[in-house]
Each structure stands twice: as C-alpha cells, then as structure tokens.
Design a protein around this motif. Structure first.
Motif, PDB file in Angstrom:
ATOM      1  N   ARG A  68     -37.048   8.382  20.292  1.00 18.76           N
ATOM      2  CA  ARG A  68     -35.638   8.525  19.934  1.00 18.76           C
ATOM      3  C   ARG A  68     -35.226   7.415  18.977  1.00 18.76           C
ATOM      4  O   ARG A  68     -35.250   6.234  19.319  1.00 18.76           O
ATOM      5  CB  ARG A  68     -34.777   8.473  21.201  1.00 18.76           C
ATOM      6  N   THR A  69     -34.849   7.792  17.763  1.00 17.06           N
ATOM      7  CA  THR A  69     -34.381   6.827  16.767  1.00 17.06           C
ATOM      8  C   THR A  69     -32.872   6.663  16.869  1.00 17.06           C
ATOM      9  O   THR A  69     -32.184   7.451  17.519  1.00 17.06           O
ATOM     10  CB  THR A  69     -34.758   7.285  15.353  1.00 17.06           C
ATOM     11  N   GLY A  70     -32.363   5.646  16.179  1.00 10.99           N
ATOM     12  CA  GLY A  70     -30.922   5.448  16.136  1.00 10.99           C
ATOM     13  C   GLY A  70     -30.283   6.269  15.043  1.00 10.99           C
ATOM     14  O   GLY A  70     -29.269   6.929  15.257  1.00 10.99           O
ATOM     15  N   ALA A  71     -30.871   6.240  13.849  1.00 10.56           N
ATOM     16  CA  ALA A  71     -30.343   7.006  12.722  1.00 10.56           C
ATOM     17  C   ALA A  71     -30.817   8.447  12.799  1.00 10.56           C
ATOM     18  O   ALA A  71     -31.962   8.730  13.165  1.00 10.56           O
ATOM     19  CB  ALA A  71     -30.790   6.386  11.399  1.00 10.56           C
ATOM     20  N   ALA A  72     -29.930   9.369  12.439  1.00 14.31           N
ATOM     21  CA  ALA A  72     -30.281  10.787  12.447  1.00 14.31           C
ATOM     22  C   ALA A  72     -31.103  11.179  11.232  1.00 14.31           C
ATOM     23  O   ALA A  72     -31.782  12.202  11.228  1.00 14.31           O
ATOM     24  CB  ALA A  72     -29.012  11.636  12.510  1.00 14.31           C
ATOM     25  N   ALA A 112     -39.186  20.508  21.001  1.00 11.27           N
ATOM     26  CA  ALA A 112     -37.817  20.677  21.471  1.00 11.27           C
ATOM     27  C   ALA A 112     -37.160  19.329  21.699  1.00 11.27           C
ATOM     28  O   ALA A 112     -37.826  18.356  22.029  1.00 11.27           O
ATOM     29  CB  ALA A 112     -37.825  21.489  22.762  1.00 11.27           C
ATOM     30  N   PRO A 113     -35.837  19.233  21.526  1.00 13.77           N
ATOM     31  CA  PRO A 113     -35.148  17.970  21.760  1.00 13.77           C
ATOM     32  C   PRO A 113     -35.332  17.499  23.197  1.00 13.77           C
ATOM     33  O   PRO A 113     -35.470  18.293  24.121  1.00 13.77           O
ATOM     34  CB  PRO A 113     -33.681  18.310  21.469  1.00 13.77           C
ATOM     35  N   ALA A 114     -35.338  16.173  23.386  1.00 11.72           N
ATOM     36  CA  ALA A 114     -35.490  15.588  24.705  1.00 11.72           C
ATOM     37  C   ALA A 114     -34.272  14.735  25.018  1.00 11.72           C
ATOM     38  O   ALA A 114     -33.563  14.285  24.121  1.00 11.72           O
ATOM     39  CB  ALA A 114     -36.766  14.751  24.766  1.00 11.72           C
ATOM     40  N   ALA A 115     -34.033  14.517  26.303  1.00 10.95           N
ATOM     41  CA  ALA A 115     -32.851  13.759  26.711  1.00 10.95           C
ATOM     42  C   ALA A 115     -33.106  12.260  26.723  1.00 10.95           C
ATOM     43  O   ALA A 115     -32.183  11.469  26.605  1.00 10.95           O
ATOM     44  CB  ALA A 115     -32.411  14.208  28.104  1.00 10.95           C
ATOM     45  N   PHE A 116     -34.378  11.835  26.900  1.00 13.00           N
ATOM     46  CA  PHE A 116     -34.754  10.424  26.940  1.00 13.00           C
ATOM     47  C   PHE A 116     -34.006   9.666  28.034  1.00 13.00           C
ATOM     48  O   PHE A 116     -33.748   8.474  27.911  1.00 13.00           O
ATOM     49  CB  PHE A 116     -34.514   9.752  25.578  1.00 13.00           C
ATOM     50  N   ALA A 117     -33.674  10.366  29.113  1.00 10.72           N
ATOM     51  CA  ALA A 117     -32.873   9.746  30.158  1.00 10.72           C
ATOM     52  C   ALA A 117     -33.674   8.781  31.017  1.00 10.72           C
ATOM     53  O   ALA A 117     -33.099   7.904  31.663  1.00 10.72           O
ATOM     54  CB  ALA A 117     -32.251  10.825  31.049  1.00 10.72           C
ATOM     55  N   ALA A 118     -35.009   8.923  31.046  1.00  7.12           N
ATOM     56  CA  ALA A 118     -35.817   8.081  31.928  1.00  7.12           C
ATOM     57  C   ALA A 118     -35.868   6.642  31.442  1.00  7.12           C
ATOM     58  O   ALA A 118     -35.563   5.708  32.176  1.00  7.12           O
ATOM     59  CB  ALA A 118     -37.227   8.660  32.053  1.00  7.12           C
ATOM     60  N   ASN A 119     -36.256   6.439  30.172  1.00  2.58           N
ATOM     61  CA  ASN A 119     -36.388   5.067  29.665  1.00  2.58           C
ATOM     62  C   ASN A 119     -35.578   4.802  28.404  1.00  2.58           C
ATOM     63  O   ASN A 119     -35.554   3.681  27.910  1.00  2.58           O
ATOM     64  CB  ASN A 119     -37.863   4.727  29.425  1.00  2.58           C
ATOM     65  N   GLY A 120     -34.945   5.839  27.851  1.00  2.00           N
ATOM     66  CA  GLY A 120     -34.077   5.646  26.698  1.00  2.00           C
ATOM     67  C   GLY A 120     -34.777   5.500  25.371  1.00  2.00           C
ATOM     68  O   GLY A 120     -34.124   5.239  24.348  1.00  2.00           O
ATOM     69  N   LEU A 121     -36.115   5.715  25.345  1.00  4.40           N
ATOM     70  CA  LEU A 121     -36.838   5.482  24.096  1.00  4.40           C
ATOM     71  C   LEU A 121     -37.886   6.549  23.796  1.00  4.40           C
ATOM     72  O   LEU A 121     -37.925   7.091  22.696  1.00  4.40           O
ATOM     73  CB  LEU A 121     -37.503   4.102  24.136  1.00  4.40           C
ATOM     74  N   VAL A 122     -38.767   6.856  24.753  1.00  4.36           N
ATOM     75  CA  VAL A 122     -39.907   7.733  24.461  1.00  4.36           C
ATOM     76  C   VAL A 122     -40.107   8.715  25.598  1.00  4.36           C
ATOM     77  O   VAL A 122     -39.944   8.380  26.770  1.00  4.36           O
ATOM     78  CB  VAL A 122     -41.192   6.894  24.220  1.00  4.36           C
ATOM     79  N   GLU A 123     -40.459   9.955  25.237  1.00  2.96           N
ATOM     80  CA  GLU A 123     -40.827  10.989  26.212  1.00  2.96           C
ATOM     81  C   GLU A 123     -42.119  11.642  25.769  1.00  2.96           C
ATOM     82  O   GLU A 123     -42.292  11.952  24.579  1.00  2.96           O
ATOM     83  CB  GLU A 123     -39.721  12.042  26.348  1.00  2.96           C
ATOM     84  N   THR A 124     -43.020  11.835  26.706  1.00  2.83           N
ATOM     85  CA  THR A 124     -44.270  12.517  26.373  1.00  2.83           C
ATOM     86  C   THR A 124     -44.071  14.020  26.452  1.00  2.83           C
ATOM     87  O   THR A 124     -43.277  14.528  27.251  1.00  2.83           O
ATOM     88  CB  THR A 124     -45.386  12.095  27.341  1.00  2.83           C
ATOM     89  N   ILE A 125     -44.809  14.720  25.598  1.00  2.00           N
ATOM     90  CA  ILE A 125     -44.813  16.175  25.556  1.00  2.00           C
ATOM     91  C   ILE A 125     -46.271  16.607  25.455  1.00  2.00           C
ATOM     92  O   ILE A 125     -47.146  15.768  25.203  1.00  2.00           O
ATOM     93  CB  ILE A 125     -44.001  16.705  24.353  1.00  2.00           C
TER      94      ILE A 125
END
Length: 332
Positions: free
Chosen positions: A26-30, A6-19
């Motif tokens: 989170r990449t820049g390009a879609a 599922a999509p993540a918000a990446f609000a904690a560090n702006g780069l990586v979320e563990t699942i």
C-alpha cells in the motif's frame, strides 16, 4: 505484485498483504513513481534496517513460477530491476516504507520522498513480524488512533518555498532592522531589487532580505550563508539571542544558536554528535530525531523557533518575496 490483483484492505499491518503468487504493498500516493529498491539475498539480513523508515513489516509468501519482480498499478510506475530466483519456492519479504504520508499530502510532487526497500530471501513460512509502525497512513489502515503530529510538520512548506533549495534563515528577537543590517555588514542606505540580484548572481556576492515581525527580525539569504558565520551571529545576539539555519543544494546544513554575543552551538545536524559538541542545543532538539536524515531542515527550523521564541512563517517569507528588496553585503 500483479497489476490486476484485487484491492486489499491492509488492515492487519497497514503496509503489505500477501496474495497467491505475490504481495501487494500500500503506497501513500495514488499515482506517480515512488523510489523502490529490490534486494534479493541468499539469507536473512544480519540486522533489521530501521533508520530512515516509518514502517517495516516482514511476511512470508510463496510462488509457483519463480522470477518474481516488482510492478506498479499502471504504466506510470516502471518495473524495478531485479527478480527472485527462477524457481518456485517460499520466501520472506521484508518491506520498508518511508514518507507515505508525504505521498498523500504531496501527490504528484516530484520532490516527494516516498520510497520502499524490498528485501527478499528464500525461507520456510513463518509468522508475520512488524518491526516499525509509525506513519499516519498505517495507523489509519489498521484502525488505530493517529500518532501525534511531528513537530517538524509545521515547516513542511519550506520545500515548496522560493528558498527551498538553498538559504540561511536567521531569527533575531528584540532587534530592529537597522541593527540587524549593521551586524550583517549590509549597506542599509542602498536597498536593491531581489530579482536583479538573483539575475546577476555570482559567487562571493552576498545579500540579505529582512522583515520586522512581532518582536523580532527575520533575515533571509537566498543561497547565502552569512547568517551562519560566527562573527555575524555574535553581533546579532549581543543584546539577547539569535539563531540560524543554513542549507544548500549539496545537502550541507548548519544549525547555529547564539546568546549575548557568544556562540552556544553551531554544528552539522545529524553528522556531528550534538550531545557531545552542542549540549546547549539539546533542550531545543527534544523530540526531533536528527539521526534520521529526512526533513532535517524542517527539524532545525523547529529548534530555531524554540530557541528564539519566534516561528518562521510562510506568510513572512511571502512578504519578503512580495517586497522584493534586499541589501548587499561585502564581497568575500
């Protein structure tokens, strides 16, 4: 990284979320294929690699199956070679990201430098560590005010211009075209077609295109380097200043500054030690990180602008291309 996660918000560090069982980055390009390298180590790296990276974050994650690898969100991004050990465990994942802002601005551009280094080693769970946070995408995801726009961003157009691969750009304030052509040793009486010169290019044959701009002359050499030569710069700067930036397809570069017929700095940016061998250039390099190899051409064009007081504008390069006129210099 499961493609179906599922999509993540990446609000904690702006780069990586563990699942469960992995991590999302989170990449820049879609869409597209960013550069990704996976390194699986027996223990933590000896040092944190920061040079050349915009965001560096380290997290813990656990896997119940082992043999974790890297996959993309769709078939356009191939799997990365390498995987974690084939047993379950708890790991540290250090994610390095670069040029994510480029990914948004230049989505689909094959020359975009967006890339990632993923370093993994087995270790007990530990708190998240943020080593670097500097790109605009990360600031936005974290809900932070955006960082200042880098000075070199004004020259990002160069990579898509006709001179993006190899050129020398020289700016001469207070000059006229006749004097500039004379300093280059060009034949001012015989203008030639740039298209023809490009079609009949051969090694040792040089040509220059010139344009009068507000209070200066812009000289552009497509795949040439005479504007980086000391004798040319001395002649160009005899009545004031001149500055040039040279680059080629082999990643060779040279920033040169001249004043009143004297070379005050001429060096390979990022390889030479500017503070020691080109101290006169330091005022023009303020805020430009030449230890980071990325966007070196753009950074040095900022220094050319600062030294001469005149920017190199995309519209001026377009005017030179539209005019299609150049002047031959003596063969070397």
């Amino acid at each position: 990284m499961p493609a179906s996660a599922a999509p993540a918000a990446f609000a904690a560090n702006g780069l990586v979320e563990t699942i469960p069982g992995g991590a999302l980055i989170r990449t820049g390009a879609a869409a597209g294929s960013p550069h990704v390298r996976l390194a699986v180590l027996q223990g933590p790296p000896d040092e944190v690699e920061l040079a050349g990276w915009d965001e560096v974050v380290e997290v813990s994650w656990s896997t119940a199956a082992g043999s974790a690898s890297v996959v993309g969100a769709g078939p356009a991004i191939p799997a990365v070679e390498g995987e974690t050990p084939p047993w379950p465990g708890t790991y540290r994942l250090r994610v390095h990201a670069r040029d994510r802002d480029d990914g948004e601005e230049y989505e689909g551009d094959p020359r975009s430098g967006e890339g990632y280094l993923l370093v993994v080693w087995e270790a007990p769970a530990a708190p998240e560590v943020v080593y670097r946070r500097s790109d605009r995408l990360g600031h936005r995801l974290r809900g932070e005010p955006p960082p200042p726009v880098r000075p070199e961003a004004a020259y990002r157009w160069v990579r898509r211009s006709p001179i993006g691969e190899a050129a020398t750009v020289t700016v001469i304030p207070g000059a006229d075209i006749t004097r500039v052509l004379r300093a280059f040793g060009a034949d001012a009486t015989t203008p030639m077609s740039m298209a023809m010169l490009r079609e009949t290019w051969r090694a040792g044959r040089f040509w220059v295109a010139v344009l009068a701009v507000e209070g200066a002359v812009l000289a552009v050499e497509d795949n040439g380097f005479q504007g980086a030569q000391a004798q040319v710069l001395r002649a160009l700067s005899r009545r004031g200043r001149a500055a040039s930036m040279f680059w080629n397809v082999n990643a060779l570069t040279r920033l040169s500054l001249a004043e009143h017929g004297r070379i005050v700095a001429s060096f390979e940016p990022g390889l030479d030690r500017a503070a020691e061998i080109a101290p006169a250039a330091l005022p023009y390099l303020e805020g430009l990180d030449l230890t980071d190899h990325r966007n070196k051409i753009e950074k040095c064009l900022v220094a050319v602008e600062r030294s001469t007081g005149h920017p190199v504008r995309p519209v001026d390069v377009e005017r030179i291309e539209a005019g299609g006129v150049a002047y031959l210099m003596p063969d070397s």
